[in-house]
Design a protein around this motif. Structure first.
Motif, PDB file in Angstrom:
ATOM      1  N   SER A 117       6.201   1.221  -0.328  1.00  0.00           N
ATOM      2  CA  SER A 117       5.768   0.308  -1.384  1.00  0.00           C
ATOM      3  C   SER A 117       4.243   0.229  -1.322  1.00  0.00           C
ATOM      4  N   THR A 118       3.635  -0.155  -2.440  1.00  0.00           N
ATOM      5  CA  THR A 118       2.182  -0.312  -2.474  1.00  0.00           C
ATOM      6  C   THR A 118       1.803  -1.746  -2.141  1.00  0.00           C
ATOM      7  N   ALA A 145       5.796  12.811  -1.159  1.00  0.00           N
ATOM      8  CA  ALA A 145       5.646  11.363  -1.000  1.00  0.00           C
ATOM      9  C   ALA A 145       6.251  10.658  -2.203  1.00  0.00           C
ATOM     10  N   PHE A 146       6.739   9.462  -1.980  1.00  0.00           N
ATOM     11  CA  PHE A 146       7.289   8.674  -3.084  1.00  0.00           C
ATOM     12  C   PHE A 146       7.198   7.197  -2.731  1.00  0.00           C
ATOM     13  N   GLY A 147       7.470   6.352  -3.715  1.00  0.00           N
ATOM     14  CA  GLY A 147       7.459   4.925  -3.439  1.00  0.00           C
ATOM     15  C   GLY A 147       7.449   4.086  -4.695  1.00  0.00           C
ATOM     16  N   ALA A 158      -0.104   3.625  -2.885  1.00  0.00           N
ATOM     17  CA  ALA A 158       0.552   4.081  -1.651  1.00  0.00           C
ATOM     18  C   ALA A 158       0.801   5.580  -1.668  1.00  0.00           C
ATOM     19  N   VAL A 159       1.418   6.077  -2.729  1.00  0.00           N
ATOM     20  CA  VAL A 159       1.795   7.498  -2.778  1.00  0.00           C
ATOM     21  C   VAL A 159       0.557   8.385  -2.707  1.00  0.00           C
ATOM     22  N   LYS A 160      -0.464   8.027  -3.435  1.00  0.00           N
ATOM     23  CA  LYS A 160      -1.705   8.805  -3.422  1.00  0.00           C
ATOM     24  C   LYS A 160      -2.286   8.898  -2.013  1.00  0.00           C
ATOM     25  N   ASN A 161      -2.296   7.786  -1.304  1.00  0.00           N
ATOM     26  CA  ASN A 161      -2.870   7.779   0.042  1.00  0.00           C
ATOM     27  C   ASN A 161      -1.977   8.494   1.045  1.00  0.00           C
ATOM     28  N   ILE A 162      -0.665   8.385   0.860  1.00  0.00           N
ATOM     29  CA  ILE A 162       0.245   9.131   1.732  1.00  0.00           C
ATOM     30  C   ILE A 162       0.041  10.625   1.543  1.00  0.00           C
ATOM     31  N   GLU A 163      -0.060  11.060   0.301  1.00  0.00           N
ATOM     32  CA  GLU A 163      -0.261  12.484   0.023  1.00  0.00           C
ATOM     33  C   GLU A 163      -1.550  12.987   0.660  1.00  0.00           C
ATOM     34  N   LYS A 164      -2.595  12.181   0.583  1.00  0.00           N
ATOM     35  CA  LYS A 164      -3.874  12.573   1.180  1.00  0.00           C
ATOM     36  C   LYS A 164      -3.719  12.797   2.685  1.00  0.00           C
ATOM     37  N   LYS A 165      -3.037  11.872   3.358  1.00  0.00           N
ATOM     38  CA  LYS A 165      -2.845  11.997   4.803  1.00  0.00           C
ATOM     39  C   LYS A 165      -1.923  13.171   5.146  1.00  0.00           C
TER      40      LYS A 165
END
Length: 395
Positions: free
Chosen positions: A310-311, A339-341, A349-356
């Motif tokens: 979740s964001t 990534a999803f959410g 959230a998804v954008k930052n997860i993808e970056k990591k």
């Protein structure tokens, strides 16, 4: 625990730590305790190979006393400087101040930094041999398995390899050998140990095993510094290390999520169903209720890693941030992922997860899936199809 003869003239004189629950600070959770394995070789020159943590020095000394007066030890071999293996060193040296101490060049440097005393060090390198009477010790440098100073000690006459932190497990037991324990549990703890300590050094692990094979060293027992001793078929754990070090994967996915109001959880379960429908072995973890070491153990041989949150405050929930930092340090290779959410009034959230995930080296094979507020039946069907599509990519 009392001393135990593991080979003719070679005794386990270590200690069992039933209580430890955190290792390397808080980063490794040792719910099943551990052991600190030290080995005493009785020969013309009495030799102690590896030591124990400082808190267990009396256990080690008492075990040695069951066999011989500690003052009669001639040589000490330090395969690895880390304090869980060398912490007992100063106390031991009170008994044997003139004993020779054998270690690598980096090992000597580390010992001087930790213990300061003017001890009788002799540095060794791969191929060096030390005759102690009927037996000969052969040394094999193993830098970054998992410290720069690490080395293995091999005794040809009894076909025994003592590789310190390689092939070990954090597992406390009243029995010293693999065949005396639940082998499934032992192997699972060995996998956890590899995933959370040695995975960043995969190329070096592979190179070292190949080097030992080329050297023609024959052994029917592996006595590591933690956990049980492999005597039934030590080739099995070597085969596993070869597989893990080459990043071999299964048709398997690991899905890790965290959620605020269960929307992301609903998404995760639907995606898992989609993966399973394609015959993919799938593991689902809620990050805030799961052990990061257990998650990384499953990631080790998984082909796909999916992470969801979740964001909150335009980014992911904190337990996932911690997981991704661990993952970046452990460097899993040859993984695909996505990534999803869910989100409310704003994404992130998804954008930052993808970056990591990209920084970790995971190949993102699907655009991130984001759903606003609570997923509808149609949304959940989309999630199911999302899982199916990723499942089809897993070989």
């Amino acid at each position: 625990m009392s001393a135990i003869e593991i080979k003719k003239g070679v005794y386990w004189v270590g200690a069992v730590d039933w209580d430890i629950r955190n290792f390397h600070g808080p980063s490794y959770h040792t719910q099943k305790g551990t052991t600190y394995n030290a080995y005493l070789v009785i020969d013309e020159k009495v030799t102690l190979i590896d030591l124990v943590d400082l808190h267990f020095v009396d256990d080690m000394i008492n075990n040695i006393k069951e066999i011989i007066d500690p003052s009669l030890i001639d040589y000490v071999v330090v395969n690895h400087v880390e304090p869980d293996h060398s912490g007992a060193f100063p106390k031991l040296m009170e008994y044997i101040p003139e004993a020779k101490v054998f270690c690598t060049k980096n090992g000597k440097e580390g010992m001087l930094h930790y213990y300061f005393g003017d001890y009788n060090y002799e540095t060794v390198k791969t191929g060096d041999k030390l005759n102690i009477g009927e037996k000969t010790l052969e040394f094999i440098e193993a830098p970054m398995l998992h410290w720069p100073d690490s080395m293995f000690t091999y005794i040809k006459e009894v076909a025994l390899l003592m590789p310190n932190d390689a092939f070990g497990q954090h597992l406390a037991s009243s029995h010293r050998f693999d065949d005396e324990n639940d082998l499934c549990e032992v192997m699972e703890e060995a996998k956890k140990y590899y995933a959370n300590i040695l995975m960043p050094f995969n190329p070096l692990v592979l190179k070292k095993i190949q080097e030992i094979q080329k050297m023609g060293l024959e052994f029917d027992m592996i006595a590591p510094s933690h956990g049980i001793i492999w005597r039934t078929d030590p080739g099995k754990i070597v085969e596993k290390y070869l597989s893990w070090s080459q990043n071999e994967t299964k048709r398997k996915a690991v899905v890790v999520y965290d959620t605020m109001w269960n929307s992301t959880q609903l998404m995760a379960k639907a995606i898992v169903d989609g993966l399973i429908s394609e015959g993919i072995e799938t593991k689902l973890y809620r990050a805030s209720k799961s052990d990061v070491n257990d998650i990384m153990t499953e990631v080790l041989d998984a082909k796909a890693v999916l992470i969801a949150s979740s964001t909150i405050n335009n980014t992911m929930l904190p337990h996932l941030a911690y997981l991704l930092e661990e993952m970046m340090g452990l460097k899993p290779k040859k993984k695909i992922g996505a990534a999803f959410g869910s989100y409310g009034w704003g994404k992130g959230a998804v954008k930052n997860i993808e970056k990591k995930m990209k920084e970790t080296g995971i190949e993102l094979v699907k655009e991130g899936l984001e759903i606003k507020y609570v997923p509808t039946e149609a949304d959940l069907k989309t999630c199911f199809e999302y899982g199916k599509e990723i499942g089809k990519m897993i070989e």
